[in-house]
Design a protein around this motif. Structure first.
Motif, mmCIF file in Angstrom:
data_model
loop_
_atom_site.group_PDB
_atom_site.id
_atom_site.type_symbol
_atom_site.label_atom_id
_atom_site.label_comp_id
_atom_site.label_asym_id
_atom_site.label_seq_id
_atom_site.Cartn_x
_atom_site.Cartn_y
_atom_site.Cartn_z
ATOM 1 N N TYR A 150 3.628 5.278 -11.407
ATOM 2 C CA TYR A 150 3.160 6.508 -12.205
ATOM 3 C C TYR A 150 3.802 7.753 -11.522
ATOM 4 O O TYR A 150 3.885 8.074 -10.468
ATOM 5 N N ASP A 151 4.553 8.365 -12.430
ATOM 6 C CA ASP A 151 5.338 9.231 -11.906
ATOM 7 C C ASP A 151 5.345 10.607 -12.986
ATOM 8 O O ASP A 151 5.456 10.508 -14.257
ATOM 9 N N ASN A 152 5.167 11.803 -12.236
ATOM 10 C CA ASN A 152 5.686 13.066 -12.862
ATOM 11 C C ASN A 152 6.193 13.944 -11.858
ATOM 12 O O ASN A 152 6.235 13.547 -10.848
ATOM 13 N N LYS A 153 6.329 15.190 -12.234
ATOM 14 C CA LYS A 153 6.719 16.261 -11.735
ATOM 15 C C LYS A 153 5.958 16.285 -10.181
ATOM 16 O O LYS A 153 6.358 16.304 -9.149
ATOM 17 N N GLU A 154 4.758 16.466 -10.531
ATOM 18 C CA GLU A 154 3.887 16.873 -9.341
ATOM 19 C C GLU A 154 3.178 15.671 -8.526
ATOM 20 O O GLU A 154 2.756 15.764 -7.343
ATOM 21 N N ARG A 155 2.987 14.614 -9.196
ATOM 22 C CA ARG A 155 2.119 13.565 -8.704
ATOM 23 C C ARG A 155 3.235 12.059 -8.936
ATOM 24 O O ARG A 155 3.403 11.917 -10.022
ATOM 25 N N LYS A 156 2.992 11.472 -7.899
ATOM 26 C CA LYS A 156 3.848 10.022 -8.115
ATOM 27 C C LYS A 156 2.868 9.223 -7.328
ATOM 28 O O LYS A 156 2.291 9.226 -6.154
ATOM 29 N N CYS A 157 2.857 7.794 -7.732
ATOM 30 C CA CYS A 157 2.052 6.601 -7.057
ATOM 31 C C CYS A 157 2.600 5.216 -7.522
ATOM 32 O O CYS A 157 3.022 5.114 -8.606
ATOM 33 N N HIS A 158 3.140 4.837 -6.260
ATOM 34 C CA HIS A 158 3.898 3.390 -6.596
ATOM 35 C C HIS A 158 3.067 2.368 -5.866
ATOM 36 O O HIS A 158 2.787 2.436 -4.571
ATOM 37 N N VAL A 159 2.812 1.304 -6.333
ATOM 38 C CA VAL A 159 2.160 0.126 -5.952
ATOM 39 C C VAL A 159 3.016 -1.052 -5.633
ATOM 40 O O VAL A 159 3.867 -1.594 -6.474
ATOM 41 N N TYR A 160 3.042 -1.345 -4.273
ATOM 42 C CA TYR A 160 4.208 -2.593 -4.048
ATOM 43 C C TYR A 160 3.232 -3.630 -3.253
ATOM 44 O O TYR A 160 2.149 -3.363 -2.778
ATOM 45 N N GLU A 161 3.802 -4.763 -3.385
ATOM 46 C CA GLU A 161 3.196 -6.045 -2.890
ATOM 47 C C GLU A 161 4.463 -6.724 -1.956
ATOM 48 O O GLU A 161 5.456 -7.053 -2.599
ATOM 49 N N LEU A 162 4.065 -7.152 -0.982
ATOM 50 C CA LEU A 162 4.973 -8.325 -0.277
ATOM 51 C C LEU A 162 4.105 -9.581 -0.030
ATOM 52 O O LEU A 162 3.087 -9.294 0.656
ATOM 53 N N GLU A 163 4.666 -10.566 -0.750
ATOM 54 C CA GLU A 163 3.967 -11.954 -0.335
ATOM 55 C C GLU A 163 4.371 -12.720 0.921
ATOM 56 O O GLU A 163 5.407 -12.626 0.897
ATOM 57 N N SER A 164 3.615 -12.921 1.781
ATOM 58 C CA SER A 164 4.023 -13.505 2.909
ATOM 59 C C SER A 164 4.067 -15.202 2.734
ATOM 60 O O SER A 164 3.200 -15.544 1.820
ATOM 61 N N ASN A 165 4.776 -16.020 3.525
ATOM 62 C CA ASN A 165 4.677 -17.323 3.134
ATOM 63 C C ASN A 165 3.316 -18.143 3.739
ATOM 64 O O ASN A 165 3.056 -19.138 3.379
ATOM 65 N N LYS A 166 2.375 -17.129 4.303
ATOM 66 C CA LYS A 166 1.004 -17.824 4.650
ATOM 67 C C LYS A 166 0.205 -17.520 3.474
ATOM 68 O O LYS A 166 -0.974 -17.728 3.639
ATOM 69 N N GLY A 167 0.748 -16.877 2.479
ATOM 70 C CA GLY A 167 -0.371 -16.388 1.365
ATOM 71 C C GLY A 167 -0.886 -15.203 1.346
ATOM 72 O O GLY A 167 -1.675 -14.749 0.563
ATOM 73 N N LYS A 168 -0.781 -14.597 2.576
ATOM 74 C CA LYS A 168 -1.479 -13.194 2.735
ATOM 75 C C LYS A 168 -0.527 -12.500 2.099
ATOM 76 O O LYS A 168 0.529 -12.106 2.496
ATOM 77 N N SER A 169 -0.980 -11.537 1.401
ATOM 78 C CA SER A 169 0.010 -10.180 0.711
ATOM 79 C C SER A 169 -0.236 -8.985 1.687
ATOM 80 O O SER A 169 -1.385 -8.861 1.998
ATOM 81 N N THR A 170 0.620 -8.031 1.735
ATOM 82 C CA THR A 170 0.511 -6.773 2.119
ATOM 83 C C THR A 170 0.692 -5.814 0.890
ATOM 84 O O THR A 170 1.795 -5.928 0.131
ATOM 85 N N TRP A 171 -0.298 -5.120 0.537
ATOM 86 C CA TRP A 171 0.039 -4.247 -0.533
ATOM 87 C C TRP A 171 0.292 -2.807 0.088
ATOM 88 O O TRP A 171 -0.363 -2.361 1.065
ATOM 89 N N VAL A 172 1.033 -1.974 -0.350
ATOM 90 C CA VAL A 172 1.438 -0.588 0.005
ATOM 91 C C VAL A 172 1.414 0.492 -1.269
ATOM 92 O O VAL A 172 2.058 -0.165 -2.316
ATOM 93 N N ILE A 173 0.798 1.497 -1.039
ATOM 94 C CA ILE A 173 0.853 2.565 -2.249
ATOM 95 C C ILE A 173 1.412 3.623 -1.518
ATOM 96 O O ILE A 173 0.966 4.320 -0.684
ATOM 97 N N THR A 174 2.527 4.151 -1.931
ATOM 98 C CA THR A 174 3.155 5.478 -1.568
ATOM 99 C C THR A 174 2.861 6.274 -2.725
ATOM 100 O O THR A 174 2.588 5.966 -3.861
ATOM 101 N N PHE A 175 2.282 7.684 -2.458
ATOM 102 C CA PHE A 175 1.837 8.596 -3.041
ATOM 103 C C PHE A 175 2.463 10.007 -2.875
ATOM 104 O O PHE A 175 2.810 10.431 -1.455
ATOM 105 N N LEU A 176 2.449 10.720 -3.739
ATOM 106 C CA LEU A 176 2.645 12.333 -3.634
ATOM 107 C C LEU A 176 1.829 12.916 -4.581
ATOM 108 O O LEU A 176 1.616 12.595 -5.720
ATOM 109 N N VAL A 177 1.046 13.762 -3.660
ATOM 110 C CA VAL A 177 0.077 14.554 -4.666
ATOM 111 C C VAL A 177 0.257 15.961 -4.069
ATOM 112 O O VAL A 177 0.003 16.370 -3.055
#
Lengths: 168, 255
Positions: free
Chosen positions: A100-127
């Protein structure tokens, strides 16, 4: 030949740091950020279950931890911080799932799947003038997502001392 | 030979998985502009969302979950305070003129609104909406494998979430009340049309793909039959037209 081997070793070591350990982007940001630094392990998150709802425990059973880091600065510097965090996460192989992006606010959701099946989720944000990230290691069992209504928000506010209105 | 087949398979898969949505293809220059908001959701997120057990008004949502799991991407841009929003709307439609068929169009004083689809054999690969209201401009693309009959449901769901300006244009024109069946049909049998209540008083217009008028009927009730005895093999457009509202559906006639 020796150089190639050292290069390969270095790459493998670097990749395992990402896959099984700390993300360098998150570690570096943790050291430099001046805002919230909140780390919640599963044992602490269980304490947020206000009425000991069994479905809430099922929801978080594969969740390892949650981490919230932020940086307070002026608007311009916040954009730089956000961009740097975002580029760092991308370069570590995380997949962008939602944005989600606009001039004042941004939010990006990322996922990294490991080979053990456990994911790491990262949300970067700008408010406005706050940039940061939220990391979630492990997974939520989405079948029980409705159990999120059993979160004790008063307790959560004690752990994360910020007004909800700041994040609206 | 095996290598050639493998190479072709890889090439076809690559083309398929990299099919671009219209937002990235035609509207990417708006991304990052001060007055624009962009939203992008990948198939992975829809996969996850389809695992959430929902209950909407006590109804079984299993079908909705299945439909959500077949969505590959959703992209939307929203522009505000655009001095030439209407020109952007017109230009946007021109860009997808040949690639997508029109499903519904509303032009009135509140704004302009068009839904188009990329459809083949009853399966919709992309549904797009381009709309303009005052100085606001909205375009979205939803890609996946959506059955024609599910489309109204999907569009209505999207309409409910975060498009207040557009909602008043939509009003009660539920496109899922507009049905053309059987489809494909044989020229020896009649084609039946279910018509939304709001379109009574308007006209049913049947044209070929070049826009040549073949039949025209006054709409007096919510059903209409079309005699297709004289129609050749091929695709035809059935349109419901009343005042500033136009809804379209393609029907295939076989001998």
């Amino acid at each position: 030949m020796k150089k190639k081997f050292i290069g390969l070793l270095f790459t493998v070591l670097f990749m395992s740091t990402i896959a099984f350990g700390q993300s360098p982007t998150i570690s570096n940001f943790e050291k430099s950020s001046n805002g919230y630094k909140v780390f919640l392990y599963q044992s602490v998150i269980r304490m947020l279950n206000k009425d000991q709802n069994p479905e809430f425990n099922k929801l978080i059973k594969d969740l390892d931890h949650l981490r919230l880091l932020s940086n307070e600065s002026d608007a311009l510097e916040s954009i730089t911080t956000f961009t740097s965090l975002d580029n760092g996460i991308k370069s570590e192989g995380f997949d962008l799932i939602m944005s989600y992006d606009n001039k004042e606010r941004k939010c990006h959701v990322y996922e990294l799947e490991s080979n053990k099946g456990k994911s790491t989720w990262v949300i970067t944000f700008l408010v406005d003038s706050r940039a940061g990230l939220m990391e979630m290691k492990g997974t939520l069992d989405l079948k029980y997502l409705s159990a999120i209504s059993h979160v004790n928000f008063d307790k959560l506010e004690e752990l994360i001392p910020m007004g909800a209105e700041d994040w609206n | 030979m095996k290598k050639l087949i493998l190479m072709l398979t890889v090439m076809v898969s690559y083309t398929f998985t990299n099919a671009q949505n219209i937002i990235d293809k035609h509207f990417s220059h708006y991304k990052g502009a001060d007055n624009f908001t962009t939203i992008s959701v990948t198939g992975k997120m829809f996969q996850l969302a389809s695992q959430i057990e929902m209950e909407i008004d006590g109804k079984d949502t299993e079908h909705m979950q299945d439909m959500i799991s077949r969505i590959e991407s959703f992209n939307m841009i929203v522009g505000e305070e655009m001095p030439n929003a209407k020109a952007d709307y017109t230009n946007g439609l021109l860009k997808v003129k040949d690639s997508h068929e029109e499903l519904m169009r509303i032009n009135n004083k509140e704004g302009n609104f068009t839904i188009k689809i990329d459809e083949s054999n009853g399966l919709v690969k992309e549904v797009i909406m381009i709309a303009q209201s005052d100085k606001n401009f909205v375009a979205f693309s939803l890609m996946g494998s959506i059955q024609m009959e599910e489309l109204g449901e999907v569009v209505n769901e999207i309409q409910k979430h975060g498009m207040d300006d557009i909602e008043q244009i939509f009003d009660n024109n539920n496109i899922d009340d507009f049905k053309v069946y059987p489809n494909p049909s044989k020229s020896s049998q009649n084609v039946n049309i279910d018509i939304p209540n709001k379109m009574i008083g308007g006209k049913v217009i049947v044209t070929d793909l070049d826009g040549k008028l073949l039949d025209q009927y006054e709409i007096t009730n919510q059903t209409q039959s079309i005699n297709t005895n004289n129609y050749r093999n091929g695709s035809y457009i059935v349109q419901l037209v009343k005042d500033d509202i136009r809804m379209s559906k393609k029907v295939i006639i076989l001998d």
